[in-house]
Motif scaffolding. Structure first.
Motif, PDB file in Angstrom:
ATOM      1  N   GLN A 466      64.730  10.444  41.862  1.00 31.15           N
ATOM      2  CA  GLN A 466      64.905  10.837  43.254  1.00 31.15           C
ATOM      3  C   GLN A 466      66.323  11.323  43.521  1.00 31.15           C
ATOM      4  N   CYS A 467      67.313  10.515  43.118  1.00 35.18           N
ATOM      5  CA  CYS A 467      68.690  10.839  43.503  1.00 35.18           C
ATOM      6  C   CYS A 467      69.569  11.185  42.314  1.00 35.18           C
ATOM      7  N   GLY A 468      69.053  11.026  41.089  1.00 33.83           N
ATOM      8  CA  GLY A 468      69.844  11.400  39.921  1.00 33.83           C
ATOM      9  C   GLY A 468      70.782  10.314  39.434  1.00 33.83           C
ATOM     10  N   PRO A 679      56.683   7.876  51.704  1.00 32.44           N
ATOM     11  CA  PRO A 679      56.217   7.363  50.411  1.00 32.44           C
ATOM     12  C   PRO A 679      57.359   6.859  49.520  1.00 32.44           C
ATOM     13  N   ILE A 680      58.486   7.544  49.546  1.00 31.55           N
ATOM     14  CA  ILE A 680      59.665   6.930  48.933  1.00 31.55           C
ATOM     15  C   ILE A 680      60.584   6.620  50.095  1.00 31.55           C
ATOM     16  N   ALA A 681      60.626   5.329  50.439  1.00 30.93           N
ATOM     17  CA  ALA A 681      61.145   4.930  51.741  1.00 30.93           C
ATOM     18  C   ALA A 681      62.657   4.905  51.801  1.00 30.93           C
ATOM     19  N   ARG A 682      63.314   5.014  50.641  1.00 33.90           N
ATOM     20  CA  ARG A 682      64.766   5.003  50.677  1.00 33.90           C
ATOM     21  C   ARG A 682      65.238   5.962  49.608  1.00 33.90           C
ATOM     22  N   VAL A 683      66.058   6.920  49.987  1.00 38.20           N
ATOM     23  CA  VAL A 683      66.617   7.866  49.029  1.00 38.20           C
ATOM     24  C   VAL A 683      68.109   7.988  49.300  1.00 38.20           C
ATOM     25  N   ARG A 684      68.907   7.870  48.249  1.00 39.64           N
ATOM     26  CA  ARG A 684      70.369   7.950  48.352  1.00 39.64           C
ATOM     27  C   ARG A 684      70.891   7.016  49.434  1.00 39.64           C
ATOM     28  N   GLY A 685      70.354   5.832  49.474  1.00 39.09           N
ATOM     29  CA  GLY A 685      70.855   4.839  50.413  1.00 39.09           C
ATOM     30  C   GLY A 685      70.395   5.030  51.840  1.00 39.09           C
ATOM     31  N   ARG A 686      69.588   6.060  52.120  1.00 40.58           N
ATOM     32  CA  ARG A 686      69.107   6.275  53.485  1.00 40.58           C
ATOM     33  C   ARG A 686      67.647   5.879  53.580  1.00 40.58           C
ATOM     34  N   HIS A 687      67.339   5.108  54.620  1.00 42.68           N
ATOM     35  CA  HIS A 687      65.945   4.719  54.843  1.00 42.68           C
ATOM     36  C   HIS A 687      65.215   5.869  55.509  1.00 42.68           C
ATOM     37  N   SER A 728      55.277  18.871  49.750  1.00 40.14           N
ATOM     38  CA  SER A 728      55.265  17.548  49.161  1.00 40.14           C
ATOM     39  C   SER A 728      55.267  16.578  50.317  1.00 40.14           C
ATOM     40  N   PHE A 729      54.660  15.443  50.112  1.00 36.72           N
ATOM     41  CA  PHE A 729      54.551  14.504  51.206  1.00 36.72           C
ATOM     42  C   PHE A 729      55.499  13.341  51.000  1.00 36.72           C
ATOM     43  N   LEU A 730      56.623  13.660  50.321  1.00 40.64           N
ATOM     44  CA  LEU A 730      57.643  12.635  50.140  1.00 40.64           C
ATOM     45  C   LEU A 730      58.479  12.577  51.386  1.00 40.64           C
TER      46      LEU A 730
END
Ligand SMILES: [Zn+2]
Ligand SMILES: [Zn+2]
Length: 730
Positions: A466-468, A679-687, A728-730
């Motif tokens: 997701q964030c690398g 679906p991915i509820a947190r990415v790079r520390g952001r909800h 995409s439904f992310l």
């Protein structure tokens, strides 16, 4: 269309790239200006650039309106381009300044024309090689004769400019005076093309007709892999160039560009202009200006090339039109395929959407009579579509920790004995999708996202897709601190490579996955080696499905055909169908007929059955009927709204408030779902919290969404992104 002229001192409206929600009033600069002119204007203490959008609104104190400084020496933005930006902004609910940024993303547009110093690889060798010098020379070699400005070269190589100057002293780097922005070598549409087969010639003739008519039209060019789609659409390019108009070819992947440039050179005698993230800033600027000044006849590029200032655009080809990479998922959320159709309609240009496996949207547009359709049935050369069969995994004895069934193993062995290549396909990068502690059950996740860390054994790292984020593979469980109990669960391509090598110790096994190559060039080189026979078994991700040719390949084994069928994405069936067809199409491209074997635990699933039977029209009809019944795209409209915040509760609170203020949506009969965790509820520390809006096809969705979102003022650290037609439904 002539643009209105404004004499010096007249009130003009200037659109700048500053994040303001309006066009600003200025007075026309000395000498006057016209709508579309690029101008420099004072903005507070600074000078910024903008485009004259029309007459000023006049709602400002006339005494305070400042004068524009000057008209820039670059071609004005044409009316169809201004309209295009406005229409894309309206469709995607993007502020105009962001659209203008997209359309002027070339460095140094304000610089005066003239000479400049550029640096290329020279003939000499440095007296002494240092790591810094080697980096500079490698970079120049990698860019194959391209020139760089001093600062750019030093930055890219990560060295000081003195290193470059030292190389100039030894003659290893040549310093030249070059005129800025010279036109591209001219392409000759009269050169003879490849000999076309009967139906290729017929398809080419139909595309040429559209070009000659000089009006808008969209054609779906459908042909199985290897049917000669490229040769056919290059004939449309030839007709467009012969008519004196410009053409644009969009490709989904930079790795495909080099091969395509070579084909263009063979067909037209010179290379076209390139526009993508791998092009140097000097070349980008040249491309932008030459496109505007008719100094570039053909541009090959990534989706953002759609926003180049073509002087007279006659044709847009969207190659692999179904490819998901045409949807921009960051910043301005647009689908390049759909926006290509919009731009062409404003430019009286033709669009060719080329694909072996078209998107359902395009198929439906053909059914509705909006698009024409041309089919290439026969394969280029003697080969035919591969034979496709399922391997029912319920009847196979596969030991735990293994994924290659005895049936697939037998088929690979046969190919090895005959000296042919096999491809084992799995659309999962890395070694294992999950690392689990056998002592406490803990799954290793990303610190910043709610995604699992994927083990990349070849790189000896864990990586978040997701964030690398990457981390070294721990010895000890981060939860219970027990050592030696971490286990890899499930397969990625690296693990399948390991299994294949163990099953066939004498075979040359190689893996093709985008993360294992440092550059597009290195990847391309490896693909060429494999095509020439440098491997017996290739293990690959969807990367291999994208238009590469492997003439010695006669077997495709799909490790997990069921992988794409799960999940809540409305396009899951369509994607699986397309991907399986593309991968299967890799087998048997030269003389031998290929075989595709699909490992599946549910071979009776309608999608798997449709893939095997090869009944594409049947599949599309069934899929279209299901979507129509559900009222989802392309028969209904959807928009995704993602609210993100470092604070989960704040994101949910805003989502709930928006949900309560849904009157503007109810007025158009739209339904609102959510808020729910994305679906991915947190990415790079952001909800991330997601709402989904569903409306009828004819409902004025954008206006309602704009009114709805405008009811709330966004707190500082909350972000809200609206995605029309989410892919995409992310
Ligand atoms: Zn543990
Ligand atoms: Zn992450």
């Amino acid at each position: 269309m002539t643009s209105p002229r404004f004499p010096e001192g007249a009130l003009i409206g200037v659109l700048t790239t500053q994040p303001l929600d309006r066009v600003l009033d200025y007075r026309a600069p000395p000498g006057g200006c016209a709508a579309g002119d690029h101008v420099e204007v004072p903005f507070g203490p600074r000078k910024v650039t903008g485009v004259v959008w029309g007459a000023g609104a006049g709602d400002y104190d006339p005494a305070k309106v400042k004068s524009a400084i000057r008209v820039l020496d670059i071609p004005a933005m044409r009316a169809p381009m201004r309209e295009f930006l406005g229409r894309v902004a309206d469709y995607t609910l993007t502020p105009m300044p962001a659209m203008l940024r997209l359309a002027t993303r070339a460095p140094g547009l304000t610089d005066p024309p003239g000479m400049r110093k550029i640096f290329r690889r020279g003939h000499g060798q440095p007296g002494r090689m240092t790591p810094a010098r080697a980096r500079v020379l490698d970079l120049l070699e990698e860019h194959d004769g391209m020139g760089f400005m001093l600062g750019e070269l030093a930055d890219l190589a990560g060295v000081g400019s003195s290193v470059v100057k030292g190389l100039v002293a030894s003659g290893a780097v040549a310093e030249e005076e070059a005129p800025r922005d010279v036109p591209y070598p001219s392409l000759d549409p009269e050169m003879p093309g490849k000999a076309l087969t009967g139906d290729q010639a017929m398809a080419a003739a139909r595309l040429r007709e559209g070009i000659k008519a000089g009006r808008y039209g969209t054609t779906l060019l459908k042909g199985v892999t290897g049917s000669g789609k490229t040769e056919v659409y290059l004939e449309a390019v030839a007709a467009c160039l012969a008519a004196g108009r410009q053409a644009l070819v969009l490709l989904p992947e930079i790795a495909l560009t080099a091969e395509f440039l070579t084909r263009v050179e063979a067909r037209f005698g010179a290379k076209p202009a390139e526009w993508h993230s791998g092009v140097t800033t000097t070349e980008r600027r040249r491309c932008w200006k030459m496109v505007a000044e008719s100094g570039a006849q053909l541009v090959v590029g990534a989706r953002s090339a759609l926003f180049l200032p073509f002087a007279d655009l006659g044709l847009i080809v969207v190659d692999e039109e179904h490819d998901t990479s045409y949807k921009q998922e960051d910043g301005v959320l647009y689908n390049a395929r759909d926006m290509a159709v919009l731009r062409a309609s404003l430019e009286k240009a033709q669009v060719v959407l080329a694909s072996a496996t078209p998107s359902l949207e395009s198929w439906v547009n053909v059914q509705a009579g909006k698009y024409a359709r041309v089919d290439l049935e026969s394969r280029f050369g003697p080969a035919v579509m591969p034979e496709m069969r399922a391997i029912d995994m319920r009847g196979e004895e596969v030991p735990s920790g293994s994924w290659i069934s005895p049936s697939l193993k037998g088929a690979v062995r046969e190919r090895l004995e005959r000296g042919e290549q096999s491809l084992l396909f799995l659309n999962r990068r890395g070694y294992a999708p999950l690392t689990l502690c056998r002592a406490c059950g803990h799954q290793i996740g990303c610190k910043h996202c709610d995604a699992r860390m994927v083990e990349h054994r070849f790189l000896k790292r864990l990586m978040c897709h997701q964030c690398g984020e990457t981390a070294p593979m721990p010895e000890t469980c981060p939860n219970c601190e027990v050592t030696g109990k971490l286990a890899a669960v499930g397969p990625g391509v690296e693990r399948i490579t390991e299994e294949a090598q163990a099953l066939f110790p004498d075979a040359r096994v190689t893996v093709l996955s985008s993360d294992l190559f440092g550059s597009a060039r290195a990847l391309k080189a490896r693909i060429l080696e494999i095509a020439e026979g440098a491997a017996d078994i290739v293990v690959g991700t969807q990367l291999v499905a994208k238009g590469h040719n492997f003439p010695k390949l006669t077997l495709v084994g799909v490790i997990d055909s069921d992988l794409g069928l799960q999940g809540s994405d409305l396009r899951a069936a369509e994607r699986t169908f397309q991907l399986m067809r593309q991968v299967a199409g890799r087998a048997g491209r030269a003389e031998a007929r290929g075989t595709a074997l699909l490992q599946s635990f549910q071979p009776e699933h309608p999608v798997i059955r449709a893939i095997l039977s090869g009944d594409e029209e049947g599949f599309w009809a069934a899929e279209a009927a299901a979507r129509r019944a559900a009222g989802v795209p392309p028969y209904g409209r959807m928009a995704g709204i993602v609210i993100s915040s470092p604070d989960m509760q704040a994101a949910f609170d805003l989502g709930n408030r928006l949900a309560r203020l849904d009157a503007p949506l109810r007025r158009i009969g739209a339904q609102l779902f959510g808020p729910a965790p994305a679906p991915i509820a947190r990415v790079r520390g952001r909800h991330r919290v997601r709402l989904l809006v569903k409306a009828e096809k004819t409902a004025p969705l954008q206006a309602a969404l704009a009114e709805w979102a405008a009811q709330l003022r966004l707190p500082a650290n909350l972000r809200l992104a609206i995605d029309i037609d989410p892919q995409s439904f992310l």
